[in-house]
Design a protein around this motif. Structure first.
Motif, PDB file in Angstrom:
ATOM      1  N   SER A 170     -26.617  -5.068  11.733  1.00  0.00           N
ATOM      2  CA  SER A 170     -26.789  -3.685  11.348  1.00  0.00           C
ATOM      3  C   SER A 170     -25.855  -2.968  12.036  1.00  0.00           C
ATOM      4  N   HIS A 171     -25.332  -3.261  13.363  1.00  0.00           N
ATOM      5  CA  HIS A 171     -24.308  -2.456  14.197  1.00  0.00           C
ATOM      6  C   HIS A 171     -23.154  -2.094  13.237  1.00  0.00           C
ATOM      7  N   VAL A 172     -22.840  -3.188  12.568  1.00  0.00           N
ATOM      8  CA  VAL A 172     -21.537  -2.919  11.694  1.00  0.00           C
ATOM      9  C   VAL A 172     -21.587  -1.646  11.089  1.00  0.00           C
ATOM     10  N   ASP A 173     -22.695  -1.299  10.202  1.00  0.00           N
ATOM     11  CA  ASP A 173     -22.857  -0.146   9.345  1.00  0.00           C
ATOM     12  C   ASP A 173     -22.522   1.171  10.037  1.00  0.00           C
ATOM     13  N   THR A 174     -23.174   1.126  11.255  1.00  0.00           N
ATOM     14  CA  THR A 174     -22.831   2.138  12.039  1.00  0.00           C
ATOM     15  C   THR A 174     -21.493   2.533  12.314  1.00  0.00           C
ATOM     16  N   LEU A 175     -20.972   1.439  13.041  1.00  0.00           N
ATOM     17  CA  LEU A 175     -19.612   1.329  13.463  1.00  0.00           C
ATOM     18  C   LEU A 175     -18.619   1.869  12.337  1.00  0.00           C
ATOM     19  N   LEU A 176     -18.748   1.247  11.145  1.00  0.00           N
ATOM     20  CA  LEU A 176     -17.849   1.431  10.021  1.00  0.00           C
ATOM     21  C   LEU A 176     -18.192   3.024   9.624  1.00  0.00           C
ATOM     22  N   GLU A 177     -19.228   3.470   9.648  1.00  0.00           N
ATOM     23  CA  GLU A 177     -19.362   4.982   9.340  1.00  0.00           C
ATOM     24  C   GLU A 177     -18.686   5.869  10.411  1.00  0.00           C
ATOM     25  N   LYS A 178     -18.758   5.420  11.746  1.00  0.00           N
ATOM     26  CA  LYS A 178     -17.852   6.156  12.521  1.00  0.00           C
ATOM     27  C   LYS A 178     -16.495   6.154  12.269  1.00  0.00           C
ATOM     28  N   ILE A 179     -15.910   4.854  11.743  1.00  0.00           N
ATOM     29  CA  ILE A 179     -14.441   4.840  11.592  1.00  0.00           C
ATOM     30  C   ILE A 179     -14.285   5.667  10.422  1.00  0.00           C
ATOM     31  N   ILE A 180     -15.009   5.437   9.214  1.00  0.00           N
ATOM     32  CA  ILE A 180     -14.860   6.200   8.104  1.00  0.00           C
ATOM     33  C   ILE A 180     -14.641   7.666   8.417  1.00  0.00           C
ATOM     34  N   ARG A 181     -15.813   8.450   9.145  1.00  0.00           N
ATOM     35  CA  ARG A 181     -15.920   9.819   9.484  1.00  0.00           C
ATOM     36  C   ARG A 181     -14.706  10.131  10.133  1.00  0.00           C
ATOM     37  N   SER A 182     -14.216   9.383  11.436  1.00  0.00           N
ATOM     38  CA  SER A 182     -13.094   9.919  12.083  1.00  0.00           C
ATOM     39  C   SER A 182     -11.840   9.938  11.131  1.00  0.00           C
ATOM     40  N   TYR A 183     -11.604   9.027  10.421  1.00  0.00           N
ATOM     41  CA  TYR A 183     -10.264   9.025   9.819  1.00  0.00           C
ATOM     42  C   TYR A 183     -10.493  10.156   8.620  1.00  0.00           C
TER      43      TYR A 183
ATOM     44  N   MET B  67       0.973  -1.342  -0.065  1.00  0.00           N
ATOM     45  CA  MET B  67      -0.209   0.128   0.154  1.00  0.00           C
ATOM     46  C   MET B  67       0.845   1.269  -0.146  1.00  0.00           C
ATOM     47  N   LYS B  68       0.464   2.374  -0.628  1.00  0.00           N
ATOM     48  CA  LYS B  68       1.075   3.627  -0.542  1.00  0.00           C
ATOM     49  C   LYS B  68       0.153   4.874  -0.206  1.00  0.00           C
ATOM     50  N   ASN B  69       0.633   5.710   0.749  1.00  0.00           N
ATOM     51  CA  ASN B  69      -0.077   6.677   1.248  1.00  0.00           C
ATOM     52  C   ASN B  69      -1.418   6.255   1.621  1.00  0.00           C
ATOM     53  N   ALA B  70      -1.432   5.482   2.623  1.00  0.00           N
ATOM     54  CA  ALA B  70      -2.707   4.905   2.873  1.00  0.00           C
ATOM     55  C   ALA B  70      -2.638   4.382   4.549  1.00  0.00           C
ATOM     56  N   VAL B  71      -4.079   4.664   5.219  1.00  0.00           N
ATOM     57  CA  VAL B  71      -4.244   4.234   6.583  1.00  0.00           C
ATOM     58  C   VAL B  71      -4.802   2.873   6.307  1.00  0.00           C
ATOM     59  N   TYR B  72      -4.154   1.826   6.834  1.00  0.00           N
ATOM     60  CA  TYR B  72      -4.894   0.654   6.918  1.00  0.00           C
ATOM     61  C   TYR B  72      -5.464   0.202   8.239  1.00  0.00           C
ATOM     62  N   VAL B  73      -6.696  -0.173   8.285  1.00  0.00           N
ATOM     63  CA  VAL B  73      -7.430  -0.176   9.411  1.00  0.00           C
ATOM     64  C   VAL B  73      -8.009  -1.605   9.525  1.00  0.00           C
ATOM     65  N   ALA B  74      -7.808  -2.486  10.435  1.00  0.00           N
ATOM     66  CA  ALA B  74      -8.457  -3.635  10.818  1.00  0.00           C
ATOM     67  C   ALA B  74      -9.369  -3.868  11.896  1.00  0.00           C
ATOM     68  N   PRO B  75     -10.714  -3.516  11.805  1.00  0.00           N
ATOM     69  CA  PRO B  75     -11.397  -3.560  12.979  1.00  0.00           C
ATOM     70  C   PRO B  75     -11.752  -5.143  13.716  1.00  0.00           C
ATOM     71  N   ARG B  76     -11.968  -5.164  14.788  1.00  0.00           N
ATOM     72  CA  ARG B  76     -12.470  -6.345  15.492  1.00  0.00           C
ATOM     73  C   ARG B  76     -13.836  -6.448  15.558  1.00  0.00           C
ATOM     74  N   ALA B  77     -14.351  -7.666  14.755  1.00  0.00           N
ATOM     75  CA  ALA B  77     -15.826  -7.890  14.934  1.00  0.00           C
ATOM     76  C   ALA B  77     -16.179  -7.682  16.484  1.00  0.00           C
ATOM     77  N   ALA B  78     -17.381  -7.226  16.528  1.00  0.00           N
ATOM     78  CA  ALA B  78     -17.900  -6.833  17.647  1.00  0.00           C
ATOM     79  C   ALA B  78     -18.883  -8.059  18.354  1.00  0.00           C
ATOM     80  N   VAL B  79     -18.896  -8.940  17.460  1.00  0.00           N
ATOM     81  CA  VAL B  79     -19.452 -10.194  18.135  1.00  0.00           C
ATOM     82  C   VAL B  79     -18.753 -11.277  17.462  1.00  0.00           C
TER      83      VAL B  79
END
Length: 409
Positions: free
Chosen positions: A164-177, A143-155
């Motif tokens: 459905s909680h996955v969508d909400t949590l991924l939205e938060k991750i995307i927005r914050s970065y 990868m070049k000039n990237a932030v590589y994020v590995a989430p740990r599944a919540a369940v």
């Protein structure tokens, strides 16, 4: 509905309801006054002051100004709400917690790509899924000039990336970065392996308007079909010998389906499918080639055709189409083609469907034509703060703000 969207929608809901009653007897307000009122309301932290001007017509120039002002307002709220979670590298929603591991590639801190990488595992022990998570953060290095994020599944469940909680949590991750780490909003990608690949199959159509491309590896689609991937470049890598749950045969069938969709619609369904000879569930990093392919793409923010299939995890909108989420159901489909100022509804099973537009999408000096079942109806373009607020609250994304809307009847 996500935590982020729910907070903003709740904030604006009363405002819009009161304005609906008020607007029927309001006097015309100049477009520039709408922008001034918005600016003053934001400065005073009192959006109720917008009530009299929500339905006044805006000029194309003032649409841009109002959209920027309101998006800046949302950004400030999201920065406050998300900073602690971003710093802690752990995101929360309801009873769910999603910690993340992060790696940075390249020295440039601006215009970075964000690559979200979903680990495998599933319905097994916490320890086994933790190990899969640790593996995932080390899985790719090209990868070049990237932030590589590995989430740990919540369940710890077979469908850990479907819920459905996955969508909400991924939205938060995307927005914050995007807000804190120099990520280009048009260079967000998702990849996943095994159970994480299952998740990519599910999430890619749901997040199509937020992503630049997606990469599925060694997963199973369950009920999902490729139809909703019209505007999202999609890579699929599978070992030719990966026969569990017929994953290899399904991958071959997806290649046939994507090839056919692409042939019928050459402007859509960009894809790369590799069924890797001699490989089973582990492909010996052959799948890493997909990342190089994936990151060449930037998000398509104004496609000339939207094919939207509502999932059982329902979303309010896809690109310039939106719905009343309470009335929609899994399997609803809309297929709308845009040609200049004309929108041709090829298919629609949503009980409520809105075609949203903004000045850059159309010629505001000409009527908008909507064609349904061969019948054409003309509408005069109108841009309002109400639509800016509504669509900004749904996506928290400047490129997905629309100032005009037509409900399909």
């Amino acid at each position: 509905m996500s935590y982020i969207k729910a907070k903003t929608i709740k904030r604006a809901c009363g405002l819009l309801m009161v304005a609906f009653i008020w607007s029927s007897c309001s006097n015309s307000t100049e477009s520039s006054n709408v922008v001034s009122t918005l600016q003053e309301g934001i400065a005073a932290k009192d959006l109720s002051s917008l009530t009299p001007v929500l339905d006044e017509s805006l000029s194309a120039v003032d649409v841009s100004k109002a959209s920027k002002l309101y998006m800046d307002y949302i950004d400030a709220i999201d920065r406050s709400d998300l900073k602690e979670e971003w710093e802690a590298k752990s995101y929360k929603y309801d009873k769910y917690t999603m910690p993340i591991k992060v790696r940075y590639f390249g020295p440039d801190k601006n215009d970075r790509s964000l690559i979200i990488s979903l680990h495998g595992g599933g319905s097994t022990t916490k320890e086994a899924n933790d190990q899969q998570w640790r593996n995932q953060i080390r899985l790719y290095n090209n990868m070049k000039n990237a932030v590589y994020v590995a989430p740990r599944a919540a369940v710890d469940a077979w469908n850990m990336w479907h819920q459905s909680h996955v969508d909400t949590l991924l939205e938060k991750i995307i927005r914050s970065y995007i807000l804190f780490d120099g990520v280009d909003v048009n260079k967000v990608y998702i990849t996943g392996y095994s159970a994480g690949g299952d998740g990519v199959y599910q999430l890619a159509p749901r997040f199509a308007d937020r992503l630049a491309a997606a990469d599925m590896n060694a997963g199973h689609p369950n009920e999902v079909t490729p139809i909703g991937l019209r505007n999202l470049p999609f890579a699929l890598f599978m070992g030719a010998n990966d026969a569990a749950y017929h994953r290899n045969d399904i991958a071959r069938n997806w290649k046939i389906a994507l090839d056919s969709l692409r042939a019928k619609d050459p402007n859509g369904y960009e894809h790369l499918v590799e069924v890797v000879p001699g490989k089973g569930h582990w492909m010996d990093h052959k799948d890493s080639l997909a990342l190089d392919w994936m990151v060449q793409f930037k998000r398509n923010i104004n496609p000339n055709r939207v094919v939207w299939v509502q999932d059982d995890v329902k979303h309010h909108a896809s690109y310039w189409l939106s719905t009343d989420i309470k009335q929609s159901k899994a399997g609803n489909i809309a297929d709308v083609v845009k040609k200049g100022n004309t929108f041709i509804v090829k298919e629609n099973t949503f009980p409520v469907l809105h075609i949203n537009y903004t000045p850059s999408m159309i010629d505001p000096s000409k009527p908008i034509v909507v064609e349904v079942d061969g019948k054409k109806t003309e509408y005069q373009a109108k841009f309002t703060l109400r639509n800016i607020v509504r669509t900004a609250d749904i996506k928290h994304d400047y490129s997905l703000i629309y100032a005009g809307s037509i409900q399909i009847k």
